[in-house]
Design a protein around this motif. Structure first.
Motif, PDB file in Angstrom:
ATOM      1  N   GLY A 179       0.716  -1.331  -0.133  1.00 40.43           N
ATOM      2  CA  GLY A 179       0.056   0.165   0.105  1.00 40.43           C
ATOM      3  C   GLY A 179       0.764   1.380   0.036  1.00 40.43           C
ATOM      4  N   HIS A 180       2.210   1.264  -0.177  1.00 37.18           N
ATOM      5  CA  HIS A 180       3.033   2.403  -0.232  1.00 37.18           C
ATOM      6  C   HIS A 180       2.704   3.107  -1.593  1.00 37.18           C
ATOM      7  CE1 HIS A 180       6.443   4.872  -0.427  1.00 37.18           C
ATOM      8  NE2 HIS A 180       6.979   4.444   0.922  1.00 37.18           N
ATOM      9  N   VAL A 181       2.220   4.285  -1.114  1.00 34.50           N
ATOM     10  CA  VAL A 181       1.495   5.118  -2.553  1.00 34.50           C
ATOM     11  C   VAL A 181       2.592   5.395  -3.547  1.00 34.50           C
ATOM     12  CG1 VAL A 181       1.704   7.415  -1.436  1.00 34.50           C
ATOM     13  CG2 VAL A 181       0.018   6.977  -3.295  1.00 34.50           C
ATOM     14  N   LEU A 182       3.793   5.962  -3.099  1.00 33.72           N
ATOM     15  CA  LEU A 182       5.095   6.272  -4.079  1.00 33.72           C
ATOM     16  C   LEU A 182       5.449   5.327  -5.014  1.00 33.72           C
ATOM     17  CD1 LEU A 182       6.895   8.730  -5.099  1.00 33.72           C
ATOM     18  CD2 LEU A 182       8.483   8.155  -3.177  1.00 33.72           C
ATOM     19  N   ALA A 183       5.595   4.007  -4.061  1.00 33.14           N
ATOM     20  CA  ALA A 183       6.018   2.791  -4.887  1.00 33.14           C
ATOM     21  C   ALA A 183       4.926   2.333  -5.893  1.00 33.14           C
ATOM     22  CB  ALA A 183       6.058   1.658  -3.808  1.00 33.14           C
ATOM     23  N   GLN A 184       3.526   2.571  -5.483  1.00 31.34           N
ATOM     24  CA  GLN A 184       2.552   1.993  -6.630  1.00 31.34           C
ATOM     25  C   GLN A 184       2.765   3.113  -7.821  1.00 31.34           C
ATOM     26  OE1 GLN A 184      -0.826   2.937  -4.055  1.00 31.34           O
ATOM     27  NE2 GLN A 184      -0.955   0.722  -3.257  1.00 31.34           N
ATOM     28  N   TYR A 185       3.111   4.298  -7.513  1.00 33.39           N
ATOM     29  CA  TYR A 185       3.082   5.402  -8.669  1.00 33.39           C
ATOM     30  C   TYR A 185       4.068   5.124  -9.577  1.00 33.39           C
ATOM     31  CZ  TYR A 185       4.853   9.510 -11.189  1.00 33.39           C
ATOM     32  OH  TYR A 185       5.090  10.291 -11.829  1.00 33.39           O
ATOM     33  N   GLU A 186       5.568   4.556  -8.743  1.00 32.18           N
ATOM     34  CA  GLU A 186       6.747   4.477  -9.390  1.00 32.18           C
ATOM     35  C   GLU A 186       6.393   3.131 -10.307  1.00 32.18           C
ATOM     36  OE1 GLU A 186       9.329   6.238  -9.854  1.00 32.18           O
ATOM     37  OE2 GLU A 186       9.099   7.725  -8.536  1.00 32.18           O
ATOM     38  N   LEU A 187       5.853   2.064  -9.722  1.00 30.42           N
ATOM     39  CA  LEU A 187       5.658   0.801 -10.539  1.00 30.42           C
ATOM     40  C   LEU A 187       4.634   1.250 -11.817  1.00 30.42           C
ATOM     41  CD1 LEU A 187       6.217  -1.980 -10.188  1.00 30.42           C
ATOM     42  CD2 LEU A 187       4.278  -2.348  -8.859  1.00 30.42           C
ATOM     43  N   GLY A 188       3.774   2.147 -11.577  1.00 31.37           N
ATOM     44  CA  GLY A 188       2.885   2.477 -12.730  1.00 31.37           C
ATOM     45  C   GLY A 188       3.879   3.238 -13.838  1.00 31.37           C
ATOM     46  N   ILE A 189       4.763   4.003 -13.481  1.00 34.41           N
ATOM     47  CA  ILE A 189       5.843   4.327 -14.338  1.00 34.41           C
ATOM     48  C   ILE A 189       6.733   3.454 -15.262  1.00 34.41           C
ATOM     49  CG2 ILE A 189       7.777   5.851 -14.424  1.00 34.41           C
ATOM     50  CD1 ILE A 189       5.314   7.431 -14.304  1.00 34.41           C
ATOM     51  N   MET A 190       7.210   2.623 -14.339  1.00 32.15           N
ATOM     52  CA  MET A 190       7.903   1.326 -14.984  1.00 32.15           C
ATOM     53  C   MET A 190       7.159   0.435 -15.962  1.00 32.15           C
ATOM     54  SD  MET A 190      10.537   1.798 -12.846  1.00 32.15           S
ATOM     55  CE  MET A 190      11.873   0.377 -12.657  1.00 32.15           C
ATOM     56  N   TYR A 191       5.926   0.130 -15.633  1.00 32.67           N
ATOM     57  CA  TYR A 191       5.167  -0.431 -16.477  1.00 32.67           C
ATOM     58  C   TYR A 191       4.705   0.261 -17.674  1.00 32.67           C
ATOM     59  CZ  TYR A 191       4.218  -4.949 -14.041  1.00 32.67           C
ATOM     60  OH  TYR A 191       4.417  -6.134 -13.551  1.00 32.67           O
ATOM     61  N   SER A 192       4.391   1.590 -17.607  1.00 32.45           N
ATOM     62  CA  SER A 192       4.308   2.547 -18.659  1.00 32.45           C
ATOM     63  C   SER A 192       5.482   2.438 -19.530  1.00 32.45           C
ATOM     64  CB  SER A 192       3.755   3.769 -17.990  1.00 32.45           C
ATOM     65  OG  SER A 192       3.610   4.856 -19.122  1.00 32.45           O
ATOM     66  N   LYS A 193       6.633   2.671 -19.154  1.00 34.90           N
ATOM     67  CA  LYS A 193       7.646   2.756 -20.069  1.00 34.90           C
ATOM     68  C   LYS A 193       8.426   1.628 -20.254  1.00 34.90           C
ATOM     69  CE  LYS A 193       8.399   7.688 -18.333  1.00 34.90           C
ATOM     70  NZ  LYS A 193       9.189   8.644 -17.972  1.00 34.90           N
TER      71      LYS A 193
END
Length: 272
Positions: A18-32
């Motif tokens: 549930g770590h919000v920054l990690a969720q965002y960063e994981l989204g970026i990793m998948y996006s790119k």
């Protein structure tokens, strides 16, 4: 790269807790596609988790995914909803895109005043595209009273940050003395900046200014060169000018001008 794969492993562990920054960063990793195969659906999943926890960057990115139909069905209303959440938290990119949505009436009722309000918020944060758009709104009196001085002020901010459209428009303002004292040298200076970023209209006008000796020392060779560059980039009027200017040059000078034009065409390509 190994580092990216390791980062994904750590981000995933934290994200699943549930770590919000990690969720965002994981989204970026998948996006790119960094450290994982590119996967827009997974990007949306993780952006959504972070967005629902109130992360403005994730809200903006989720809005972008809906806007572009990446990993999710294209949906202007959902794009607007997420842009708004991020914009209200002060995200300048989201503020700009929310302004654009109001300007176009996509996903929301068309409203120039709202377009200006959100664009201004982004512009005041230094967002270069917002500054250029706000200049255009003042120029055309959309959502605000028409005001050439305000148009010039916002175009200048964007132009100084390298926005090519704003550089061209500032050149026009100086050439015709609208919203600013007429100044051909300044007009040439801004047209040149736009021309060197591949603006076809600025390239054509620069050729004409060299032809007429307006704001610059008259120069038949450079009149030919800039007209030739604009023509190579598809401007029909510039092609006519080029052929006209070619007749004034001796064969030797014409050969030099053609060689220089060839170099400029390579250097000063229109931006994609």
């Amino acid at each position: 790269p190994q580092d990216s794969k390791q980062a994904v492993t750590w981000f995933r562990k934290a994200a699943e807790q549930g770590h919000v920054l990690a969720q965002y960063e994981l989204g970026i990793m998948y996006s790119k596609g960094l450290g994982v195969p590119q996967d827009s659906k997974q990007a949306v999943t993780w952006f959504r988790k972070a967005a629902e926890q109130g992360d403005a960057s994730a809200q903006y990115n989720l809005g972008l995914m809906y806007d572009k139909g990446r990993g999710v069905a294209q949906d202007d209303k959902q794009a607007v909803a997420w842009y708004r959440k991020a914009a209200e938290q002060g995200d300048a990119d989201a503020q700009l895109l929310l302004g654009v949505k109001y300007e176009l009436g996509k996903g929301v009722a068309q409203d120039d005043k709202q377009a200006v309000a959100w664009t201004r918020k982004a512009a005041e944060q230094g967002n270069v595209d917002a500054q250029g758009l706000l200049g255009r709104m003042y120029l055309h009196g959309r959502g605000v009273a028409q005001d050439d001085k305000q148009a010039v002020a916002w175009y200048r901010k964007a132009a100084e940050q390298g926005n090519v459209d704003a550089q061209y428009n500032l050149g026009v303002k100086y050439e015709y003395g609208k919203g600013v004292a007429q100044d051909y040298k300044q007009a040439v200076a801004w047209y040149r900046k736009a021309a060197e970023q591949g603006d076809v209209d600025a390239q054509r006008i620069l050729g004409m200014m060299y032809d007429n000796g307006v704001g610059v020392v008259q120069d038949n060779k450079l009149a030919y060169v800039w007209s030739s560059v604009s023509a190579a980039n598809g401007d029909v009027e510039a092609a006519t000018n080029r052929d006209l200017f070619a007749k004034r040059l001796s064969p030797a000078v014409l050969a030099e001008a053609q060689a220089l034009a060839g170099q400029y065409v390579e250097l000063y390509q229109p931006k994609q």
